[in-house]
Design an enzyme around this catalytic site. Structure first.
Site, PDB file in Angstrom:
ATOM      1  N   ASP A 108       0.766  -1.233   0.089  1.00  0.00           N
ATOM      2  CA  ASP A 108      -0.067   0.061   0.061  1.00  0.00           C
ATOM      3  C   ASP A 108       0.966   1.436  -0.059  1.00  0.00           C
ATOM      4  O   ASP A 108       1.839   1.352   0.728  1.00  0.00           O
ATOM      5  CB  ASP A 108      -0.819  -0.032   1.300  1.00  0.00           C
ATOM      6  CG  ASP A 108      -1.973   0.852   0.959  1.00  0.00           C
ATOM      7  OD1 ASP A 108      -2.067   1.875   0.210  1.00  0.00           O
ATOM      8  OD2 ASP A 108      -3.283   0.345   1.369  1.00  0.00           O
ATOM      9  N   HIS A 141      -0.398   4.654   0.221  1.00  0.00           N
ATOM     10  CA  HIS A 141      -1.239   5.883   0.700  1.00  0.00           C
ATOM     11  C   HIS A 141      -0.881   6.177   2.110  1.00  0.00           C
ATOM     12  O   HIS A 141      -0.964   5.367   3.051  1.00  0.00           O
ATOM     13  CB  HIS A 141      -2.639   5.536   0.630  1.00  0.00           C
ATOM     14  CG  HIS A 141      -3.024   5.174  -1.131  1.00  0.00           C
ATOM     15  ND1 HIS A 141      -3.242   4.080  -1.491  1.00  0.00           N
ATOM     16  CD2 HIS A 141      -3.193   6.155  -1.920  1.00  0.00           C
ATOM     17  CE1 HIS A 141      -3.394   4.306  -2.802  1.00  0.00           C
ATOM     18  NE2 HIS A 141      -3.559   5.449  -2.863  1.00  0.00           N
ATOM     19  N   SER A 191      -5.051  -4.447   1.963  1.00  0.00           N
ATOM     20  CA  SER A 191      -4.225  -3.980   3.359  1.00  0.00           C
ATOM     21  C   SER A 191      -4.691  -4.552   4.555  1.00  0.00           C
ATOM     22  O   SER A 191      -4.248  -4.840   5.520  1.00  0.00           O
ATOM     23  CB  SER A 191      -3.977  -2.469   3.264  1.00  0.00           C
ATOM     24  OG  SER A 191      -3.328  -1.843   2.216  1.00  0.00           O
TER      25      SER A 191
END
Length: 889
Positions: free
Chosen positions: A423, A425, A476
């Site tokens: 991930d 972000h 995630s």
């Protein structure tokens, strides 16, 4: 020879060439007055009538009545309100402007209004035939008409477009309808100035120039405008808005503006304006200098009341150094922080005492205000910027003391934080980290795509007190559960914090907490992080807090186990209830472009026009819809400030080319095969370039409602109908690392978070802009589409662009072949092993053009559909179970 316009309520209103400016009261408009809208929605029409009375009492010579609100029966509300004000002589004496975007509402109003009203408005946006039909009806009802500068191509936003649309509309009305020219009111479109977007800089001046042209070239026509639009960028800052209206009207009236929709009670006197404010406003209205917007925005942020500027109030500088540091922290002022910190260092015996004393005291005030809802996240992050600069000044002195004595104070606790493997972000995580650091926690941030082993090794090596995991994409969630399992295997006991857009209290309790023997806590947002961490670090609070969380999660698990999920039907039954368009009478449009096309270095100023600001405020944990949030009684001030700063940085991004935006599309022959969509390499439709496997809704549907699958909107191969579909991937994050490094070097978390948030908005705007070009040019099935950016954000166009990971297409794994087909690596784009896109500010998906195509949520699927999907995909059960975990029943 003069031909005045003659209107009437109970009293006549004559508007000739020598008439003074006519104020049209705007507050009897549900779209322009929150107070009026609230009363109408509550059914308090008596209160709404009083607003009309106030408008007339404040000098309105006409009132604009608009009932266009989604939750209203607009037609009924218009008729009821007009009947009520007709019974009030002090209101009914002035003419009414019947205002609506819906012709049936306008016509209902015309049937019950007395005197001679004005229709607001008609336009050519739906073509000449409809424009002329409505104009003939307006004349039949004996009304004058506002004609918007809007045609089949969209709203006129330049001087040239404004004048050409006005000329065409005027000629049609006079020559084909025999419409009295004195009853034609041209509205050349008032748009917001000082938005931070270069193309908007001339909006004010172009309106004024177009007004003068209309008065000179269209005999007897009048000119009007919605004046409050010009100051939209400064909603909530009433003194500045009033100044903008006053200056704009001063110049527009001199150019020939006849009337304007404006709050008659909030107009200033040109000569009475603060000279400095008037100069800066005039610079922006007339576009007299290249930095006019920047100067006005900066001035407006500090202009608190008429004639008074906050930057002149430096009384706080006369206080003690402790008071000055506290004030700077609470207000986010960095101007004097280094000199004040140095003064404090010289005053206190040890540099660490400056941190533990006045700096932490100031941050405690910030924390208290934040916790009480009196201060909001953007302000907290600014406070953190001040704190970091103060601490950075003290660090060399602390390190020198530590080298000499070995003691330099101790933080409240050490927290290892990371965005999990796969991930990319990290905006939310970064915000939480900043807030924790503000409260004297040491935060070790491992960044993005952190493998489980790195997280756990760091936690043990640094003797972390707490571990925090973050993630945005659904894969995630599985990685977080894996990290929790590994923590149990290694015998770790540190509290585990879970956060991120896809996480939830229920998921944490049911899926993650059982994997770990220590306490696992879901943290919904940054405002809760400090309270959770403080409770876990407190010798007095920890045990009861842990017991409460454990009991709460046990209750959630019991409720979840007992909960009856949606009733699922068999995959066979769901397919039997599929959505079936009539393919016999539908001819799929053939794209003008078939194949792949790159769009490199897209014009950022163009993309900025399509930015949807709503999610921007969600990044800063400010709740409310845009633009209403700007006037929210609770978060409005914080929203206005962060919005102004966001616009200012957006302008810097555009002008400084901080970011590069590139993307690619491919429009290809395509057909549905079962629940899959096959993209073919060429017109022969023999070689499959991409197999897009889709999932079907499997929950029991109400009678008459189909079980949707995206494949339903593409012609089945067996039908013989040659259909098409598209794929795309865009990014606005190329080159972001350079600016982020600059901000981080300056310890400016606020600017770094702002840049990431704006890059995300530009990526979404890129997707919106590119989809528009696909519809109008590359595919070309909507060549005559004339939607503005707001209408596009509301998805009022034909076709859809579903994205992997979203409800209609929950499978992230399709991004891999999609990126391969588009050769996305040539653009600097890639995907991680968990199918997150790099750069983080990226969007990808598909194009489907069928007019009945729609978005929907697949929801939960049964084991029969999972087995069928695995068979079609040729993947192992384990891999797909992890990828589709959130969709499995």
């Amino acid at each position: 020879m003069s031909r005045p316009m003659r209107l009437a309520g109970l009293e006549p209103l004559t508007i000739g060439d020598d008439a003074l400016f006519v104020n049209v009261g705007e507050r009897t408009n549900v779209t322009g007055s929150r107070a009026f809208a609230k009363l109408i929605l509550a059914g308090d029409f008596a209160g709404a009538v009083e607003i009309a009375r106030q408008q007339v009492g404040n000098g309105a010579q006409m009132i604009d009545v608009n009932m266009d609100e989604a939750m209203l029966d607009s037609k009924a509300a218009m008729v009821r309100f007009l009947h009520l004000i007709a019974a009030e002589p002090d209101i009914a004496r002035v003419p009414v402007m019947v205002d609506s975007s819906k012709w049936e509402v306008i016509e209902a109003g015309l049937k019950c209004v007395q005197g001679k009203p004005v229709v607001n408005s008609i336009s050519m946006k739906e073509g000449e035939a409809e424009f002329l039909r409505q104009a003939r009806l307006v004349r039949r009802y004996g009304a004058a008409a506002v004609v918007m500068s809007f045609d089949e191509k969209g709203q006129a936003d330049s001087y040239e477009r404004r004048t050409s649309v006005a000329r065409r509309a005027y000629d049609l009305l006079v020559d084909k309808v025999d419409f009295p020219p004195e009853d034609i009111i041209i509205d050349p479109n008032v748009f917001a100035i000082a938005t931070g977007i270069e193309e908007h800089a001339n909006y004010g001046l172009d309106f004024i120039r177009a007004t003068a042209w209309i008065k000179q070239h269209l005999p007897h026509a009048k000119v009007s405008g919605g004046i409050s639009n010009v100051s939209f960028s400064f909603r909530g800052n009433d003194p500045v808005r009033e100044a903008i209206h006053t200056v704009f009207l001063y110049h527009a009236i001199r150019a020939g503006l006849t009337m304007g929709i404006v709050n008659a009670g909030q107009l200033g006197v040109y000569d009475d304006l603060d000279p400095e404010l008037r100069e800066r406003v005039e610079d922006a209205v007339l576009n007299r200098r290249s930095d006019a917007t920047e100067r006005l925005v900066a001035f407006a942020e500090t202009y608190k009341a008429k004639g008074r500027k906050a930057e002149e109030d430096l009384a706080w500088r006369d206080g003690s150094v402790e008071a000055r540091l506290s004030h700077a922290l609470v207000k986010g002022i960095t101007t004097h922080i280094v000199e004040d910190t140095e003064e404090a260092r010289r005053k206190y015996p040890r540099p660490i005492q400056v941190i533990e004393g006045p700096l932490m005291a100031g941050m405690n005030v910030v924390g208290d205000l934040f916790g009480a809802g009196k201060m909001f996240l953007p302000q907290v992050v600014k406070s953190a910027r001040v704190m970091k600069q103060a601490v950075a000044h003290l660090v060399p002195f602390i390190e020198a003391e530590k080298a000499a004595s070995g003691d330099a104070g101790k933080p409240k606790g050490t927290i290892v934080m990371a965005t999990v493997k796969g991930d990319v972000h990290d905006i939310g995580k970064n915000i939480v980290g900043v807030v924790l650091q503000c409260n004297n926690f040491e935060v070790i941030d491992l960044g993005v795509m952190a493998p489980a082993q790195k997280i756990l090794d760091t936690a043990r090596e640094r003797s972390a007190d707490i571990v925090g995991l973050s993630g945005l994409i659904t894969p995630s969630l599985e990685e977080m559960a894996h990290v929790a399992h590994e923590m149990r295997r290694l015998g770790m006991r540190q509290p585990l914090l879970i956060g991120g857009a896809t996480t939830s209290r229920v998921h944490t309790a049911v899926k993650i907490a059982p994997q770990y023997d220590g306490i696992t806590v879901y943290v919904p947002d940054a405002s809760r992080a400090v309270g959770v961490a403080a409770s876990l670090m407190s010798t007095e609070l920890r045990d009861p807090y842990v017991r409460d969380v454990a009991a709460d999660y046990e209750k959630i698990r019991a409720q979840h186990a007992a909960k009856k999920g949606p009733v699922l039907i068999s995959l066979e039954a769901a397919r039997a209830n599929a959505f079936r368009p009539d393919w016999r009478d539908y001819a799929p449009p053939r794209p003008a472009l078939i194949g792949r096309r790159e769009i490199r270095n897209a014009d950022l100023s163009e993309l900025a026009r399509y930015v949807d600001w709503g999610p921007f405020f969600q990044t800063w944990e400010l709740s409310g819809s845009f633009p209403a949030i700007l006037d929210d009684p609770v978060v409005g001030e914080a929203a206005r400030n962060v919005y102004a700063e966001g616009r200012a940085m957006l302008q810097s991004i555009v002008e400084g080319r901080w970011l590069t935006a590139s993307g690619a599309i491919a429009l290809l022959p395509a057909n549905a095969v079962g629940d899959d969509i096959e993209f073919y390499a060429d017109a022969s439709r023999t070689a499959v370039a991409l197999q897009w496997r889709n999932l079907r809704q499997q929950n029991e549907r109400p009678a008459g409602k189909p079980n949707y699958c995206l494949a339903d909107f593409v012609a089945p191969k067996a039908s013989g109908v040659e259909d098409y579909a598209g794929v795309f991937a865009v990014t606005a994050g190329l080159g972001i690392e350079k600016k982020l490094a600059e901000f981080e070097a300056n310890r400016d978390d606020y600017a770094a978070i702002m840049l990431k948030a704006l890059a995300d908005r530009l990526a979404e705007a890129f997707a919106e802009w590119l989809h528009m070009r696909v519809r109008r040019e590359y595919w070309g099935y909507a060549k005559d589409e004339a939607l503005d950016s707001a209408a596009m954000i509301r998805e009022e166009y034909r076709g859809i662009r579903p994205a992997p990971g979203y409800p209609a297409c929950p499978d992230h794994t399709v991004k891999a072949p999609l990126f391969d087909l588009l050769e996305a690596r040539r653009l600097g784009m890639s995907i991680t092993e968990s199918f997150a896109m790099l750069p983080a500010a990226s969007v990808s998906g598909f194009y489907i053009a069928h007019p009945e195509a729609r978005y929907f949520a697949v929801g939960r699927i049964g084991e029969d559909q999972f087995a069928d999907f695995a068979r079609r995909a040729g993947e192992s059960d384990d891999v797909l179970r992890r990828a589709l975990a959130p969709s499995l029943a």
